[in-house]
Write a protein that holds these residues in place. Structure first.
Motif, PDB file in Angstrom:
ATOM      1  N   VAL A  76       6.719  -9.039  -0.362  1.00 42.73           N
ATOM      2  CA  VAL A  76       6.494  -8.717  -1.769  1.00 42.73           C
ATOM      3  C   VAL A  76       5.452  -9.696  -2.292  1.00 42.73           C
ATOM      4  N   GLY A  77       4.338  -9.178  -2.787  1.00 43.96           N
ATOM      5  CA  GLY A  77       3.276 -10.022  -3.296  1.00 43.96           C
ATOM      6  C   GLY A  77       2.870  -9.598  -4.694  1.00 43.96           C
ATOM      7  N   ARG A  78       2.852 -10.563  -5.632  1.00 40.95           N
ATOM      8  CA  ARG A  78       2.527 -10.244  -7.019  1.00 40.95           C
ATOM      9  C   ARG A  78       1.628 -11.331  -7.594  1.00 40.95           C
ATOM     10  N   THR A  79       0.668 -10.913  -8.389  1.00 41.70           N
ATOM     11  CA  THR A  79      -0.120 -11.835  -9.185  1.00 41.70           C
ATOM     12  C   THR A  79      -0.524 -11.123 -10.466  1.00 41.70           C
ATOM     13  N   VAL A  80      -1.218 -11.817 -11.350  1.00 38.99           N
ATOM     14  CA  VAL A  80      -1.687 -11.216 -12.596  1.00 38.99           C
ATOM     15  C   VAL A  80      -3.199 -11.066 -12.560  1.00 38.99           C
ATOM     16  N   ASN A  81      -3.884 -12.167 -12.261  1.00 40.46           N
ATOM     17  CA  ASN A  81      -5.352 -12.153 -12.197  1.00 40.46           C
ATOM     18  C   ASN A  81      -5.793 -12.502 -10.780  1.00 40.46           C
ATOM     19  N   GLY A  82      -6.022 -11.488  -9.974  1.00 39.63           N
ATOM     20  CA  GLY A  82      -6.421 -11.704  -8.596  1.00 39.63           C
ATOM     21  C   GLY A  82      -6.105 -10.502  -7.739  1.00 39.63           C
ATOM     22  N   ASN A  83      -6.601 -10.512  -6.509  1.00 36.12           N
ATOM     23  CA  ASN A  83      -6.329  -9.444  -5.559  1.00 36.12           C
ATOM     24  C   ASN A  83      -5.040  -9.738  -4.797  1.00 36.12           C
ATOM     25  N   VAL A  84      -4.344  -8.669  -4.397  1.00 40.02           N
ATOM     26  CA  VAL A  84      -3.193  -8.789  -3.507  1.00 40.02           C
ATOM     27  C   VAL A  84      -3.455  -7.912  -2.295  1.00 40.02           C
ATOM     28  N   GLU A  85      -3.321  -8.509  -1.108  1.00 38.80           N
ATOM     29  CA  GLU A  85      -3.649  -7.796   0.127  1.00 38.80           C
ATOM     30  C   GLU A  85      -2.587  -8.069   1.186  1.00 38.80           C
ATOM     31  N   GLY A  86      -2.169  -7.024   1.867  1.00 40.08           N
ATOM     32  CA  GLY A  86      -1.284  -7.148   3.023  1.00 40.08           C
ATOM     33  C   GLY A  86      -1.901  -6.384   4.181  1.00 40.08           C
ATOM     34  N   THR A  87      -2.131  -7.049   5.306  1.00 37.90           N
ATOM     35  CA  THR A  87      -2.880  -6.465   6.418  1.00 37.90           C
ATOM     36  C   THR A  87      -2.006  -6.347   7.659  1.00 37.90           C
ATOM     37  N   ASP A  88      -1.908  -5.124   8.189  1.00 40.55           N
ATOM     38  CA  ASP A  88      -1.214  -4.860   9.462  1.00 40.55           C
ATOM     39  C   ASP A  88       0.199  -5.431   9.468  1.00 40.55           C
ATOM     40  N   LEU A  89       0.927  -5.225   8.383  1.00 30.23           N
ATOM     41  CA  LEU A  89       2.298  -5.705   8.307  1.00 30.23           C
ATOM     42  C   LEU A  89       3.218  -4.826   9.147  1.00 30.23           C
ATOM     43  N   ALA A  90       4.411  -5.366   9.443  1.00 34.13           N
ATOM     44  CA  ALA A  90       5.330  -4.659  10.337  1.00 34.13           C
ATOM     45  C   ALA A  90       6.686  -4.469   9.672  1.00 34.13           C
ATOM     46  N   ALA A  91       6.676  -4.143   8.390  1.00 28.70           N
ATOM     47  CA  ALA A  91       7.890  -3.829   7.630  1.00 28.70           C
ATOM     48  C   ALA A  91       7.443  -3.271   6.291  1.00 28.70           C
ATOM     49  N   ASP A  92       8.408  -2.914   5.455  1.00 28.76           N
ATOM     50  CA  ASP A  92       8.066  -2.408   4.133  1.00 28.76           C
ATOM     51  C   ASP A  92       7.391  -3.501   3.303  1.00 28.76           C
ATOM     52  N   ALA A  93       6.634  -3.072   2.290  1.00 27.41           N
ATOM     53  CA  ALA A  93       5.906  -4.014   1.452  1.00 27.41           C
ATOM     54  C   ALA A  93       5.838  -3.484   0.029  1.00 27.41           C
ATOM     55  N   SER A  94       5.731  -4.411  -0.917  1.00 26.25           N
ATOM     56  CA  SER A  94       5.551  -4.061  -2.318  1.00 26.25           C
ATOM     57  C   SER A  94       4.578  -5.055  -2.921  1.00 26.25           C
ATOM     58  N   ILE A  95       3.450  -4.550  -3.446  1.00 31.83           N
ATOM     59  CA  ILE A  95       2.434  -5.444  -3.996  1.00 31.83           C
ATOM     60  C   ILE A  95       2.014  -4.955  -5.372  1.00 31.83           C
ATOM     61  N   SER A  96       1.628  -5.906  -6.228  1.00 33.17           N
ATOM     62  CA  SER A  96       1.164  -5.523  -7.561  1.00 33.17           C
ATOM     63  C   SER A  96       0.297  -6.625  -8.138  1.00 33.17           C
ATOM     64  N   THR A  97      -0.627  -6.232  -8.996  1.00 38.52           N
ATOM     65  CA  THR A  97      -1.444  -7.143  -9.768  1.00 38.52           C
ATOM     66  C   THR A  97      -1.807  -6.441 -11.069  1.00 38.52           C
ATOM     67  N   VAL A  98      -2.521  -7.127 -11.941  1.00 35.96           N
ATOM     68  CA  VAL A  98      -2.998  -6.528 -13.183  1.00 35.96           C
ATOM     69  C   VAL A  98      -4.511  -6.412 -13.153  1.00 35.96           C
ATOM     70  N   ASN A  99      -5.173  -7.520 -12.873  1.00 35.70           N
ATOM     71  CA  ASN A  99      -6.633  -7.538 -12.808  1.00 35.70           C
ATOM     72  C   ASN A  99      -7.065  -7.884 -11.389  1.00 35.70           C
ATOM     73  N   GLY A 100      -7.194  -6.871 -10.560  1.00 36.98           N
ATOM     74  CA  GLY A 100      -7.561  -7.080  -9.171  1.00 36.98           C
ATOM     75  C   GLY A 100      -7.215  -5.867  -8.347  1.00 36.98           C
ATOM     76  N   ASN A 101      -7.637  -5.878  -7.089  1.00 37.24           N
ATOM     77  CA  ASN A 101      -7.336  -4.792  -6.167  1.00 37.24           C
ATOM     78  C   ASN A 101      -5.984  -5.000  -5.509  1.00 37.24           C
ATOM     79  N   ALA A 102      -5.288  -3.891  -5.228  1.00 35.26           N
ATOM     80  CA  ALA A 102      -4.027  -3.906  -4.490  1.00 35.26           C
ATOM     81  C   ALA A 102      -4.234  -3.115  -3.209  1.00 35.26           C
ATOM     82  N   GLU A 103      -4.195  -3.799  -2.061  1.00 30.06           N
ATOM     83  CA  GLU A 103      -4.510  -3.163  -0.786  1.00 30.06           C
ATOM     84  C   GLU A 103      -3.476  -3.585   0.253  1.00 30.06           C
ATOM     85  N   VAL A 104      -2.899  -2.608   0.947  1.00 28.19           N
ATOM     86  CA  VAL A 104      -1.880  -2.925   1.939  1.00 28.19           C
ATOM     87  C   VAL A 104      -1.908  -1.900   3.069  1.00 28.19           C
ATOM     88  N   SER A 105      -1.705  -2.385   4.293  1.00 27.74           N
ATOM     89  CA  SER A 105      -1.511  -1.522   5.460  1.00 27.74           C
ATOM     90  C   SER A 105      -0.290  -2.029   6.215  1.00 27.74           C
TER      91      SER A 105
END
Length: 254
Positions: free
Chosen positions: A125-154
């Motif tokens: 689980v990755g969260r921020t307010v001002n910034g990007n959140v990225e999860g790359t090639d993870l091997a389980a469920d994921a939850s990501i969020s931000t306000v001002n930035g990109n949200a990218e996960v695989s």
């Protein structure tokens, strides 16, 4: 099993005065590793073995970096690591309320960039307010969020991703999620890459942009270039894709 000495180890590895903070701990499959920032990026990737690692790098032009604390909280379901600014400092620890109210930093310009290594089977689980959140090639469920930035996960599991000002890009490996999967932004594109075996009810809408899909879609009701409701495969679960200023793409993965 979570090592009970993880918080002690974290305290030895970094203090509020250090620009770099490090935490390591063993997390069993099924546990959750959550990182909450306010100003700065959160970047996660898979790692081998059971040892999870989190590095936080503080940067500032004028504010004292020691004014921002990095806290570690061990819980029954895993570990939460968060950046705490002076305006949010109280006895609540890594609270959800603090994170939601994270925009009020009394003009503190310290940024904290997190780098996270996530073992297989551990939810990220990755969260921020001002910034990007990225999860790359993870091997389980994921939850990501931000306000001002990109949200990218695989991930080989399922994922949730939202932002307000930025793009949402998601690649998931599971097509058997339950309930509703949501991928939303306001100013940005939404791209979701799903397994070829996916069956779901789709609701997609934009105001200024296009909607495209690699999957055959059985349309329900009226079809429009900026609003689509329909069924992929046999349906059975729900997929919601929304933006205001941007395009939406549903792509077929491997």
């Amino acid at each position: 099993m979570l090592m009970l000495t993880a918080a002690v180890l974290a305290a030895l590895q970094g203090t509020a005065q250090d620009p770099e903070f490090r935490w390591t701990g063993n997390l069993a499959a099924g546990k959750t590793l959550e990182v909450r920032g306010i100003n700065g990026n959160v970047s996660a990737a898979a790692t081998s073995g059971r040892e999870a690692r989190v590095t936080a790098m503080k940067r500032s032009r004028r504010s004292d970096i020691s004014s921002v604390e990095i806290r570690v909280e061990e819980r029954a379901d895993g570990v939460i690591i968060c950046a705490v600014y002076p305006a949010q400092r109280d006895n609540e620890g890594c609270s959800e309320r603090r994170h939601r109210n994270g925009g009020d930093n009394d003009n503190n310009d310290v940024t904290v960039n997190f780098t996270v290594e996530v073992p297989a089977g551990v939810k990220f689980v990755g969260r921020t307010v001002n910034g990007n959140v990225e999860g790359t090639d993870l091997a389980a469920d994921a939850s990501i969020s931000t306000v001002n930035g990109n949200a990218e996960v695989s991930t080989s599991g399922m994922a949730e991703a939202t932002t307000v000002n930025g793009n949402v890009t998601v690649t998931v490996g599971r097509a058997d999620w339950s309930g509703l999967a949501e991928y939303h932004t306001v100013n940005g594109d939404v791209t979701v890459i799903l397994p070829g075996s996916t069956s779901t009810e789709v609701s997609a809408s934009t105001v200024n942009g296009d909607i495209s899909t690699d999957f055959p879609l059985t349309i329900q009701g009226r079809f429009g270039p900026r609003r689509v409701s329909g069924t992929i495969g046999n349906g059975g679960r729900s997929l919601s894709l929304k933006t205001v200023n941007g395009s939406i793409a549903i792509e077929r993965g491997g």
